[in-house]
Scaffold this motif. Structure first.
Motif, PDB file in Angstrom:
ATOM      1  N   THR A 106      -7.594  -0.912   1.035  1.00  0.00           N
ATOM      2  CA  THR A 106      -6.490  -1.827   0.751  1.00  0.00           C
ATOM      3  C   THR A 106      -6.626  -3.006   1.712  1.00  0.00           C
ATOM      4  OG1 THR A 106      -4.997  -0.070   0.009  1.00  0.00           O
ATOM      5  CG2 THR A 106      -3.985  -2.125   0.743  1.00  0.00           C
ATOM      6  N   VAL A 107      -6.654  -4.198   1.126  1.00  0.00           N
ATOM      7  CA  VAL A 107      -6.858  -5.407   1.931  1.00  0.00           C
ATOM      8  C   VAL A 107      -5.753  -6.403   1.580  1.00  0.00           C
ATOM      9  CG1 VAL A 107      -8.440  -7.286   2.492  1.00  0.00           C
ATOM     10  CG2 VAL A 107      -9.341  -5.018   1.924  1.00  0.00           C
ATOM     11  N   CYS A 108      -5.142  -6.961   2.605  1.00  0.00           N
ATOM     12  CA  CYS A 108      -3.986  -7.836   2.394  1.00  0.00           C
ATOM     13  C   CYS A 108      -4.173  -9.149   3.156  1.00  0.00           C
ATOM     14  CB  CYS A 108      -2.740  -7.112   2.887  1.00  0.00           C
ATOM     15  SG  CYS A 108      -1.217  -8.036   2.716  1.00  0.00           S
TER      16      CYS A 108
ATOM     17  N   VAL B 137      -2.893  -8.922  -2.219  1.00  0.00           N
ATOM     18  CA  VAL B 137      -3.307  -7.578  -1.819  1.00  0.00           C
ATOM     19  C   VAL B 137      -4.261  -7.014  -2.865  1.00  0.00           C
ATOM     20  CG1 VAL B 137      -2.548  -5.313  -1.025  1.00  0.00           C
ATOM     21  CG2 VAL B 137      -0.954  -7.228  -0.949  1.00  0.00           C
ATOM     22  N   VAL B 138      -5.351  -6.415  -2.398  1.00  0.00           N
ATOM     23  CA  VAL B 138      -6.187  -5.610  -3.289  1.00  0.00           C
ATOM     24  C   VAL B 138      -5.983  -4.150  -2.894  1.00  0.00           C
ATOM     25  CG1 VAL B 138      -8.523  -5.047  -4.031  1.00  0.00           C
ATOM     26  CG2 VAL B 138      -7.897  -7.419  -3.605  1.00  0.00           C
ATOM     27  N   PHE B 139      -5.602  -3.330  -3.858  1.00  0.00           N
ATOM     28  CA  PHE B 139      -5.417  -1.903  -3.643  1.00  0.00           C
ATOM     29  C   PHE B 139      -6.597  -1.139  -4.256  1.00  0.00           C
ATOM     30  CE2 PHE B 139      -0.995  -3.395  -3.673  1.00  0.00           C
ATOM     31  CZ  PHE B 139      -0.465  -2.753  -2.568  1.00  0.00           C
ATOM     32  N   ASP B 140      -7.061  -0.157  -3.550  1.00  0.00           N
ATOM     33  CA  ASP B 140      -8.059   0.786  -4.066  1.00  0.00           C
ATOM     34  C   ASP B 140      -9.387   0.124  -4.425  1.00  0.00           C
ATOM     35  OD1 ASP B 140      -6.298   2.819  -3.668  1.00  0.00           O
ATOM     36  OD2 ASP B 140      -5.838   3.162  -5.781  1.00  0.00           O
ATOM     37  N   ALA B 141      -9.813  -0.830  -3.597  1.00  0.00           N
ATOM     38  CA  ALA B 141     -11.154  -1.404  -3.785  1.00  0.00           C
ATOM     39  C   ALA B 141     -12.190  -0.370  -3.354  1.00  0.00           C
ATOM     40  CB  ALA B 141     -11.295  -2.666  -2.942  1.00  0.00           C
TER      41      ALA B 141
ATOM     42  N   ALA C  37      -3.470  -0.320  11.066  1.00  0.00           N
ATOM     43  CA  ALA C  37      -4.367  -1.472  10.973  1.00  0.00           C
ATOM     44  C   ALA C  37      -4.078  -2.485  12.074  1.00  0.00           C
ATOM     45  CB  ALA C  37      -4.230  -2.142   9.609  1.00  0.00           C
ATOM     46  N   GLN C  38      -2.917  -2.379  12.665  1.00  0.00           N
ATOM     47  CA  GLN C  38      -2.534  -3.236  13.795  1.00  0.00           C
ATOM     48  C   GLN C  38      -2.745  -4.719  13.500  1.00  0.00           C
ATOM     49  OE1 GLN C  38      -4.791  -1.354  16.992  1.00  0.00           O
ATOM     50  NE2 GLN C  38      -2.979  -0.166  17.538  1.00  0.00           N
ATOM     51  N   GLY C  39      -2.292  -5.111  12.340  1.00  0.00           N
ATOM     52  CA  GLY C  39      -2.297  -6.536  12.014  1.00  0.00           C
ATOM     53  C   GLY C  39      -3.585  -7.057  11.416  1.00  0.00           C
ATOM     54  N   LYS C  40      -4.620  -6.222  11.320  1.00  0.00           N
ATOM     55  CA  LYS C  40      -5.894  -6.706  10.762  1.00  0.00           C
ATOM     56  C   LYS C  40      -5.778  -6.995   9.263  1.00  0.00           C
ATOM     57  CE  LYS C  40      -8.600  -3.268  11.941  1.00  0.00           C
ATOM     58  NZ  LYS C  40      -7.905  -2.296  12.776  1.00  0.00           N
ATOM     59  N   GLY C  41      -4.864  -6.287   8.593  1.00  0.00           N
ATOM     60  CA  GLY C  41      -4.663  -6.544   7.168  1.00  0.00           C
ATOM     61  C   GLY C  41      -5.575  -5.750   6.259  1.00  0.00           C
ATOM     62  N   TRP C  42      -6.296  -4.787   6.775  1.00  0.00           N
ATOM     63  CA  TRP C  42      -7.107  -3.940   5.889  1.00  0.00           C
ATOM     64  C   TRP C  42      -7.166  -2.526   6.442  1.00  0.00           C
ATOM     65  CZ3 TRP C  42     -11.079  -2.122   8.820  1.00  0.00           C
ATOM     66  CH2 TRP C  42     -11.568  -2.931   9.854  1.00  0.00           C
ATOM     67  N   ILE C  43      -7.340  -1.586   5.521  1.00  0.00           N
ATOM     68  CA  ILE C  43      -7.345  -0.177   5.923  1.00  0.00           C
ATOM     69  C   ILE C  43      -8.080   0.633   4.859  1.00  0.00           C
ATOM     70  CG2 ILE C  43      -5.162   0.397   4.764  1.00  0.00           C
ATOM     71  CD1 ILE C  43      -5.652   1.710   8.169  1.00  0.00           C
ATOM     72  N   GLN C  44      -8.788   1.649   5.291  1.00  0.00           N
ATOM     73  CA  GLN C  44      -9.326   2.610   4.322  1.00  0.00           C
ATOM     74  C   GLN C  44      -8.279   3.705   4.160  1.00  0.00           C
ATOM     75  OE1 GLN C  44     -12.982   4.776   5.261  1.00  0.00           O
ATOM     76  NE2 GLN C  44     -13.542   4.723   3.086  1.00  0.00           N
TER      77      GLN C  44
ATOM     78  N   THR D  93       2.581  -4.818   5.794  1.00  0.00           N
ATOM     79  CA  THR D  93       1.528  -4.286   6.678  1.00  0.00           C
ATOM     80  C   THR D  93       2.110  -3.296   7.679  1.00  0.00           C
ATOM     81  OG1 THR D  93       1.746  -6.273   8.040  1.00  0.00           O
ATOM     82  CG2 THR D  93      -0.049  -6.234   6.444  1.00  0.00           C
ATOM     83  N   THR D  94       3.319  -3.541   8.139  1.00  0.00           N
ATOM     84  CA  THR D  94       3.944  -2.619   9.096  1.00  0.00           C
ATOM     85  C   THR D  94       4.212  -1.258   8.461  1.00  0.00           C
ATOM     86  OG1 THR D  94       5.001  -4.475  10.214  1.00  0.00           O
ATOM     87  CG2 THR D  94       5.925  -2.281  10.622  1.00  0.00           C
ATOM     88  N   SER D  95       4.717  -1.269   7.236  1.00  0.00           N
ATOM     89  CA  SER D  95       5.095   0.013   6.628  1.00  0.00           C
ATOM     90  C   SER D  95       3.917   0.696   5.932  1.00  0.00           C
ATOM     91  CB  SER D  95       6.236  -0.190   5.628  1.00  0.00           C
ATOM     92  OG  SER D  95       5.826  -1.045   4.603  1.00  0.00           O
TER      93      SER D  95
END
Lengths: 292, 295
Positions: free
Chosen positions: A259-261, A270-274, A245-252, A238-240
């Motif tokens: 991407t959701v982790c 992890v789901v990539f490219d949902a 996302a600051q620890g939320k674990g998801w990002i567009q 998540t850091t790299s």
């Protein structure tokens, strides 16, 4: 000269690898008119690079021990080439098979097999096997499949499929997209994430990558030996990968997909490219409930 | 994990930026057009490969001669060869013999014939791939010609002219880390450095996708019917890669980067300084068949 090479190689025999004569017994002397055309060749460990170049790294990444190469000739017919990889452990052989799967139709040889365009690949026990002919025809196809069956019978024993595979609901993904591995280089072949090993993958981890039916997104599921190791990997990733996302674990991400982790006990998912964040979150929540 | 990492998101950003340039950045591209630093020939012929995938050697020979004369700005191919090979040279033709997609032997022989026509003796010419380090002619070579087909590769992303020189090291695995990112370093080995006179990346029936270490499937090849020729191996590979990527997008009906991503071509420019990978700085001289050129 060949006897010197044989002695040298015997001296290097890993304890968990079949010796030459035992491995030689896995291949028949003839099949449907094809006969062995030269003595089998053996390559142990990094000797694989004498036989194949960069591709050898793939097998080494799956813990490869020894390769047997046997050629068969038949008058006025193409050569048949057999490669038997002793991978040391069934999980390694299964991984090497999944690394290649998705090429073509499934056939009933070994524990799982595919055949297309003259190339049969299958795994059984701790062995991953390729049998190939350059220009296929009906006769050549029969010979290749029969040869594969004979080798599978000689191997004799099945090996266990990694338990992580049984965790994942089969209806979620296209079966031929399943990849099993424990090195980040293999992950990057199928779905490039990062040049560094951001998931801390190693021989003590188990990882699965599949393409989901719902939206063609990719699911990565990693099992670590402990929850502490899973937490460290989750933090690294998540850091790299999603620092904003600051620890939320998801990002567009930049392709407008999600991407959701999540970390759950000793697992990282992890789901990539949902296509939607909700789909990915729902899937991970479901998986969290069924993980042991 | 304190060290910074190149991630998938860096590639996504690049793709997004390229899309913006593609729709609104034509003037920028036009500006870059004026700053070409290197040149390659892209030549194609509709009938050089037949429907069964067989190469027509006569057409291939004519294409090769035309591309040589055009690249070197000479009246004919013979004069072009005189610019890169002298009668006293010892010449190694580094070919590629991968069983599924090898360099056509007819082209190897055409090269040999043209080199002999310059005045190089036959005993001073060798054609080899995996045996270059044990070949006595290659051991004393003063000039190298590099020729091979382009194909997807399970460890380096693609195999092109840069990767073709991995047989010049006694320890190929040293160049495998990080998707073979440092293949450009091969070109500074004493046995190679400064000797390469010509690079030919064959795009007759390139393989644009593979599954597994030695996977070949005609489904993942197509009749592009051409080749790329130049003196800059990085530029030749960069143009070939662009074409392969375009074919993947057509075939898979979406952006589909090479797997694993190709890192060695860019690094050959930026880290090893042996050529130009930036497409905006490469002049592509197009000859012959233009349809579906993908670049």
């Amino acid at each position: 000269m060949s006897s010197i090479l044989l002695l040298l190689s015997l001296a290097m025999t890993p304890s968990d690898t079949l010796n030459y004569s035992a491995m030689q017994r896995l291949v028949p002397g003839s099949i449907r008119g094809w006969q062995t055309s030269e003595p089998a060749r053996f390559y142990s460990g990094r000797e694989i690079f004498r036989y194949m170049n960069g591709a050898g790294e793939v097998y080494l990444a799956y813990g490869f021990n020894r390769l047997l190469v046997q050629r068969y000739a038949c008058p006025n017919r193409e050569e048949i080439l057999v490669e038997i990889f002793d991978m040391g452990l069934p999980r390694n052989a299964f991984g090497a098979y999944t690394n290649m799967q998705g090429r073509g139709p499934v056939v009933a040889i070994g524990q799982a097999a595919e055949y297309k365009s003259g190339l049969l690949s299958f795994w059984r026990g701790r062995f991953f096997v390729c049998v190939m002919i350059d220009n296929e025809n009906e006769e050549a196809t029969k010979a290749v499949l029969d040869l594969g069956s004979r080798i599978s019978e000689s191997i004799g024993e099945d090996g266990p499929t990694p338990s992580l595979v049984r965790v994942l609901p089969q209806e979620l993904f296209e079966p031929q997209t399943l990849r099993y591995f424990f090195r980040h280089e293999i992950l990057n072949i199928h779905f490039y994430v990062a040049d560094k090993n951001v998931f801390r993958l190693n021989e003590s981890t188990d990882a699965l990558l599949v393409q989901l039916k719902i939206d063609k997104s990719h699911l990565l599921l990693i099992q670590y030996p402990s929850s502490e190791e899973a937490a460290a990997a989750y933090a690294d990733f998540t850091t790299s990968y999603m620092p904003e996302a600051q620890g939320k674990g998801w990002i567009q991400t930049e392709n407008k997909k999600w991407t959701v982790c999540r970390m759950h006990q000793r697992y990282v998912l992890v789901v990539f490219d949902a296509v939607t964040q909700a789909d990915a979150q729902n899937l991970l929540a479901t998986l969290q409930r069924i993980l042991p | 994990m304190s060290e910074s990492s190149m991630t998938r998101r860096d590639f996504l950003r690049t793709t997004a930026a390229a899309a913006v340039v593609g729709t609104a950045g034509m003037s920028l591209l036009a500006q870059q057009d004026a700053q070409k630093k290197t040149k390659v020939i892209l030549i194609r012929h509709q009938y050089v490969v037949d429907k069964e995938g067989k190469v027509n050697p006569k057409i291939l020979e004519e294409m090769f001669d035309e591309s040589m004369a055009t690249f070197f700005g000479t009246k004919n191919a013979g004069d072009a060869w005189k610019k890169i090979v002298k009668p006293g040279d010892v010449v190694g033709i580094k070919t590629n013999v991968w069983r599924y997609l090898r360099t056509p032997q007819e082209l190897e022989q055409t090269m040999k014939t043209r080199i002999m026509a310059v005045g190089v003796q036959e005993k001073d010419i060798a054609i080899d791939d995996r045996g270059v380090l044990s070949d006595p002619v290659f051991a004393r070579a003063t000039a190298l010609i590099n020729v091979r087909p382009m194909r997807a590769h399970n460890w380096s992303g693609v195999g092109g002219c840069l990767k073709n020189y991995i047989m010049f090291t006694p320890s190929p695995p040293d160049y495998h880390p990080d998707s073979c990112i440092d293949l450009g370093a091969l070109w500074k080995l004493p046995v190679v450095e400064g000797k390469t006179r010509l690079n030919v990346l064959l795009m007759l029936t390139p393989q644009f996708h593979c599954l597994g270490p030695h996977h070949f499937d005609k489904q993942f090849t197509w009749a592009y019917n051409g080749f790329i020729l130049g003196t800059d191996p990085v530029a030749v590979d960069a143009v070939g890669l662009k074409i392969i990527e375009a074919q993947r997008k057509l075939f898979f009906k979406e952006e589909s980067p090479m797997r694993p991503p190709v890192r060695h071509i860019k690094a050959a420019e930026e880290k090893h300084g042996i050529g130009i990978a930036n497409l905006a700085a490469i002049e592509i001289v197009r000859l012959g068949w233009k349809e579906d050129s993908l670049i």
